[in-house]
Design an enzyme around this catalytic site. Structure first.
Site, mmCIF file in Angstrom:
data_model
loop_
_atom_site.group_PDB
_atom_site.id
_atom_site.type_symbol
_atom_site.label_atom_id
_atom_site.label_comp_id
_atom_site.label_asym_id
_atom_site.label_seq_id
_atom_site.Cartn_x
_atom_site.Cartn_y
_atom_site.Cartn_z
ATOM 1 N N TYR A 1 -11.006 -9.715 2.481
ATOM 2 C CA TYR A 1 -9.628 -9.830 2.991
ATOM 3 C C TYR A 1 -9.572 -10.937 4.041
ATOM 4 O O TYR A 1 -10.320 -10.914 5.015
ATOM 5 C CB TYR A 1 -9.209 -8.494 3.590
ATOM 6 C CG TYR A 1 -7.716 -8.313 3.845
ATOM 7 C CD1 TYR A 1 -6.832 -9.388 3.937
ATOM 8 C CD2 TYR A 1 -7.181 -7.046 3.995
ATOM 9 C CE1 TYR A 1 -5.488 -9.196 4.169
ATOM 10 C CE2 TYR A 1 -5.828 -6.835 4.225
ATOM 11 C CZ TYR A 1 -4.984 -7.916 4.311
ATOM 12 O OH TYR A 1 -3.645 -7.727 4.533
ATOM 13 N N CYS A 2 -8.701 -11.915 3.851
ATOM 14 C CA CYS A 2 -8.453 -12.992 4.813
ATOM 15 C C CYS A 2 -9.768 -13.717 5.122
ATOM 16 O O CYS A 2 -10.448 -14.189 4.224
ATOM 17 C CB CYS A 2 -7.774 -12.429 6.045
ATOM 18 S SG CYS A 2 -7.159 -13.678 7.201
ATOM 19 N N VAL A 3 -10.164 -13.802 6.393
ATOM 20 C CA VAL A 3 -11.409 -14.490 6.725
ATOM 21 C C VAL A 3 -12.619 -13.746 6.166
ATOM 22 O O VAL A 3 -13.669 -14.342 5.926
ATOM 23 C CB VAL A 3 -11.524 -14.687 8.258
ATOM 24 C CG1 VAL A 3 -11.685 -13.358 8.972
ATOM 25 C CG2 VAL A 3 -12.678 -15.615 8.602
ATOM 26 N N GLY B 1 -12.613 -12.696 3.164
ATOM 27 C CA GLY B 1 -12.694 -13.329 1.856
ATOM 28 C C GLY B 1 -13.374 -14.681 1.924
ATOM 29 O O GLY B 1 -14.150 -15.049 1.032
ATOM 30 N N PHE C 1 -8.179 -11.101 -0.972
ATOM 31 C CA PHE C 1 -6.860 -10.823 -0.441
ATOM 32 C C PHE C 1 -6.475 -11.922 0.557
ATOM 33 O O PHE C 1 -7.165 -12.113 1.571
ATOM 34 C CB PHE C 1 -6.826 -9.484 0.304
ATOM 35 C CG PHE C 1 -7.087 -8.273 -0.549
ATOM 36 C CD1 PHE C 1 -6.950 -8.302 -1.923
ATOM 37 C CD2 PHE C 1 -7.472 -7.075 0.039
ATOM 38 C CE1 PHE C 1 -7.187 -7.174 -2.691
ATOM 39 C CE2 PHE C 1 -7.713 -5.940 -0.722
ATOM 40 C CZ PHE C 1 -7.576 -5.993 -2.087
#
Length: 591
Positions: free
Chosen positions: A325-327, A329, A353
Site C-alpha cells: 500500500y502506497c510507499v 507498494g 494499492f
C-alpha cells in the site's frame, strides 16, 4: 431556574481548564509565537517564484492591466449589489463560491449586507489573484506550480471565515453561549499547542474516543515475529479451510498499518480473512533518533525479505501472495526486482494499492521537492536523526487545506466545538517518524531523481533494481481523486512491469478508493484489461462497475492462492505467539 447553575458550572469548568492549559503551556516553554516550521526553507524558496512573477508582470503588463480593469468593474458591481442588499433586494453574487466550497453556506453571507460585502470582496480578490497567476506568461512549470500553490494558501488562510469577527456562525455561537464558546475555543487551542511540536497541529478528531486494539485494529491475531524494524501479525482464521498460499501485506511506513483494520465493517484485514486467506501484516516500528542510520535497504532486507522468511516459518509454505500500500507498494516493488535478480520466485502475485514507482509527476506535493527545500530538510533531519511524521502529515494536509486544516481551525477554535470522533481521522493523526538515512534516500533517489523507474540505476541489497524485469502477475489498484499518488502517475508504474498485469481505477481518493468494502456499495471502479500508451487512452476504453473492487480482486487472486488446507492457528508452527494483535509497535504515538 436549573439552567443557570448548570451553565455557571460549565463556565467555571472550562475557565479552570483553560487556566491550567495556559500554565502548562508556559511551563513547557511553548507559546503560539514559537510554533514554526523546522526551517524557513520553503518561505525562502518561494521568493524566487515571486521574483519570476514580478519580472513577467513588468515584461508583459498587458494581461495584468486587463485583469486590473476587470477587478475594478467587479468592485463597482459589488458596490451596487451591497446597496441592493441593504434595501433587502435580491441580488446575484458577483463571484459565486465553487459548488464544493461550503465555507459560505450560512444564510448570513447572502442576507446580511456586512457579511455579503466581506464574502464577495474576498471571493473577487481570490479569483483575481488566481487569474493573475495563470495569465503570467514565461514562468517555468515549477515556478507556476509553486506560485499557484502559494497564492492559494495565502487566499485560503485570509478567508473571512477564519476570523472570529467576520464569521457569522462563530459570532452567533458566542452570543448564544454567552461567551462560553470562546473559552472552549481557547481551551481547544492551548490543548493542541501542548501536543504539537514546533508546528501547530489542529485536532481533527476526538482522540480520546479511540483505543488501538479496543475499538480499532481489533481483528484477532498474534504477533509471531519481531525485530528492530517491524512486528509480524498473523491473524486468526475464520473459515473451515484456508488457501494454501499465505498473504503478506506490506503497509506504508508513513502512518500505521491499521488503516486496513479500522472499524469492523470497514476492515480490509477482516474481509481478507473471511475470504480464506492466511493474512500476515507487517507493523512498522515508530523510529526515534536511534534509527538515524537505518536505510531504505534495511527496510528491504530486515523488513520485507525477513517478513517473507517469517511467513514461511509460520506456515511451512515457501510461496506466497503479497499486497503493498502506497510507499509500502514502492518498497514491495523494489523487493520484487531484487528477488528477480537472484532468481527467487517465491512471490506468486503482487497487488499494489495507490503506489508510485515513476515519480516524474508526484502531484502538488512536488512544490516541496526542489533543491533548496531538500537541502534544508536534510540539514534538519541530520540534526535530530529522523523526520517528524507530523510535518509529513501537515505537508499532505496543505494540499487540501480548506478541508483538512481550516475547517477544523474554525470548528475547534472559533466555534469552540469539540472535534467529532472519526476513526479514519484518528489514524491520520497517528503519525510515524522516518529514519534520517532512509528518508533522505527515498526523497532524493525516488522523488527528486526518479531513479526507481530507470533500469539498474539503483542498487539495493546487493543487486541492481530493474522494475521492467518483474514478471510476477500484478494488479494495480489506484484511486481517481487521489492527491497523494496521482492515478496517472501510478499508471506509469504499471506500464513498467513486464508480466501479466491488470490496472483498476477506484473512485474517490487515496483512502476511500482503497478501503471500500462491498456492503455499502458507495464507490465504484473502472476496468480496462488492455494496456494503453497513456492513462487517458486507457480510461477512454474502461468499463464502469458499481460497488467495491474487492470481490473482483478476489476473483483475480484466486488463480494464485493454491489448494484448500486446514486453518493455520498463529503460533502453532515454527514461530510462537509473542503477544496479541495489534502488538506493541503500533501503540507508540508521537509526543
Amino acid at each position: 431556574m436549573e439552567l443557570l447553575p448548570k451553565f455557571a458550572k460549565d463556565y467555571l469548568k472550562h475557565v479552570t481548564a483553560l487556566a491550567k492549559l495556559s500554565r502548562d503551556t508556559v511551563a513547557k516553554g511553548l507559546a503560539p509565537g514559537k510554533l514554526a516550521t523546522p526551517d524557513n526553507s520553503f518561505v525562502l524558496d518561494v521568493t524566487s517564484s515571486l521574483t519570476d512573477a514580478f519580472r513577467e508582470a513588468i515584461v508583459d503588463p498587458g494581461k495584468v492591466m486587463q485583469d486590473n480593469l476587470e477587478l475594478s468593474l467587479k468592485y463597482w458591481q459589488l458596490v451596487q449589489n451591497v446597496a441592493l442588499t441593504t434595501m433587502r433586494q435580491p441580488t446575484d453574487p458577483v463571484v459565486a463560491p465553487e459548488r464544493s466550497d461550503h465555507r459560505f453556506d450560512d444564510e448570513a453571507w447572502a442576507r446580511n449586507p456586512f457579511y455579503y460585502a466581506i464574502a464577495q470582496l474576498y471571493l473577487i480578490n481570490a479569483q483575481y489573484l488566481d487569474k493573475l497567476t495563470q495569465d503570467l506568461d514565461g514562468l517555468s512549470d515549477d515556478s507556476r506550480r509553486q506560485l499557484t500553490f502559494l497564492v492559494r494558501q495565502f487566499a485560503n488562510a485570509l478567508a473571512p471565515t477564519n476570523f472570529f469577527i467576520t464569521n457569522p456562525e462563530a459570532v452567533r455561537k458566542c452570543r448564544e453561549t454567552w461567551g462560553l464558546s470562546v473559552v472552549r475555543g481557547l481551551e481547544n487551542f492551548y490543548r493542541d499547542i501542548l501536543r504539537s511540536r514546533q508546528l501547530l497541529n489542529v485536532s481533527m478528531t476526538d482522540e480520546q474516543a479511540f483505543r488501538v486494539g479496543e475499538n480499532i485494529a481489533t481483528t484477532p491475531g498474534e504477533v509471531v515475529f519481531q525485530n528492530r524494524l517491524f512486528q509480524l501479525i498473523q491473524y486468526q482464521p475464520t473459515t473451515e479451510t484456508v488457501h494454501q498460499r499465505p498473504l503478506l501485506i506490506v503497509p506504508p511506513f508513513i502512518n500505521k498499518f491499521y488503516i486496513m483494520d479500522l472499524a469492523e465493517k470497514n476492515s480490509l484485514v477482516r474481509w481478507l480473512v473471511s475470504q480464506g486467506h492466511t493474512v500476515f501484516m507487517m507493523s512498522w516500528v515508530n523510529p526515534d533518533e536511534s534509527y538515524r542510520d537505518t536505510t531504505f535497504e534495511d527496510y528491504v532486507q530486515e523488513g520485507v525479505l525477513t517478513a517473507m522468511d517469517a511467513v514461511e516459518q509460520a506456515t511451512g509454505e515457501r510461496e506466497l501472495n503479497t499486497i503493498g500500500y502506497c510507499v509500502g507498494g514502492t518498497l514491495l516493488a523494489t523487493t520484487l526486482a531484487h528477488l528477480k535478480k537472484i532468481a527467487d520466485n517465491r512471490v506468486r502475485s503482487s497487488t499494489f494499492f495507490a503506489t508510485l514507482m515513476d515519480f516524474s509527476d508526484p502531484g502538488e506535493i512536488g512544490i516541496y521537492l526542489n533543491e533548496r527545500v531538500i537541502q534544508a530538510l536534510e540539514t534538519y533531519i541530520d540534526k535530530i536523526g529522523y523526520y517528524d511524521g507530523r510535518f509529513i502529515a501537515l505537508s499532505f494536509s496543505s494540499l487540501k487545506e480548506n478541508n483538512l486544516i481550516w475547517s477544523y481551525f474554525v470548528n475547534n477554535y472559533l466555534k469552540g466545538e469539540p472535534p467529532l470522533p472519526f476513526d479514519l481521522l484518528y489514524w491520520n493523526s497517528d503519525s510515524t517518524n522516518l529514519p534520517a538515512a532512509m528518508y533522505k534516500y527515498y526523497l532524493r533517489e525516488m522523488y527528486v531523481n526518479n531513479k526507481l523507474q530507470e533500469p539498474n540505476a539503483l542498487t539495493v541489497a546487493g543487486t541492481p533494481i530493474d522494475l521492467t524485469s518483474i514478471d510476477t502477475p500484478a494488479m494495480f489498484i489506484s484511486a481517481q481523486q487521489d492527491h497523494i499518488a496521482l492515478w496517472k502517475s501510478t499508471y506509469a508504474g504499471y506500464k513498467l512491469f513486464s508480466g501479466e498485469k491488470r490496472f483498476v481505477l477506484g473512485q474517490s481518493g487515496h483512502i476511500a478508493g482503497i478501503i471500500n468494502p462491498p456492503e455499502p456499495g458507495k464507490y465504484g471502479y473502472y476496468v480496462n484489461d488492455s494496456e494503453a500508451e497513456s492513462p487517458e487512452a486507457w480510461f477512454e476504453q474502461t468499463t464502469h462497475h458499481k460497488g467495491s473492487w474487492w470481490p473482483s480482486w478476489q476473483d483475480w487472486v484466486s488463480r494464485f492462492q493454491g489448494d484448500e488446507v486446514a486453518p493455520r492457528i498463529p503460533g502453532d508452527h515454527k514461530l510462537t505467539a509473542i503477544e496479541a494483535a495489534p502488538g506493541s509497535y503500533v501503540r507508540k504515538r508521537l509526543v
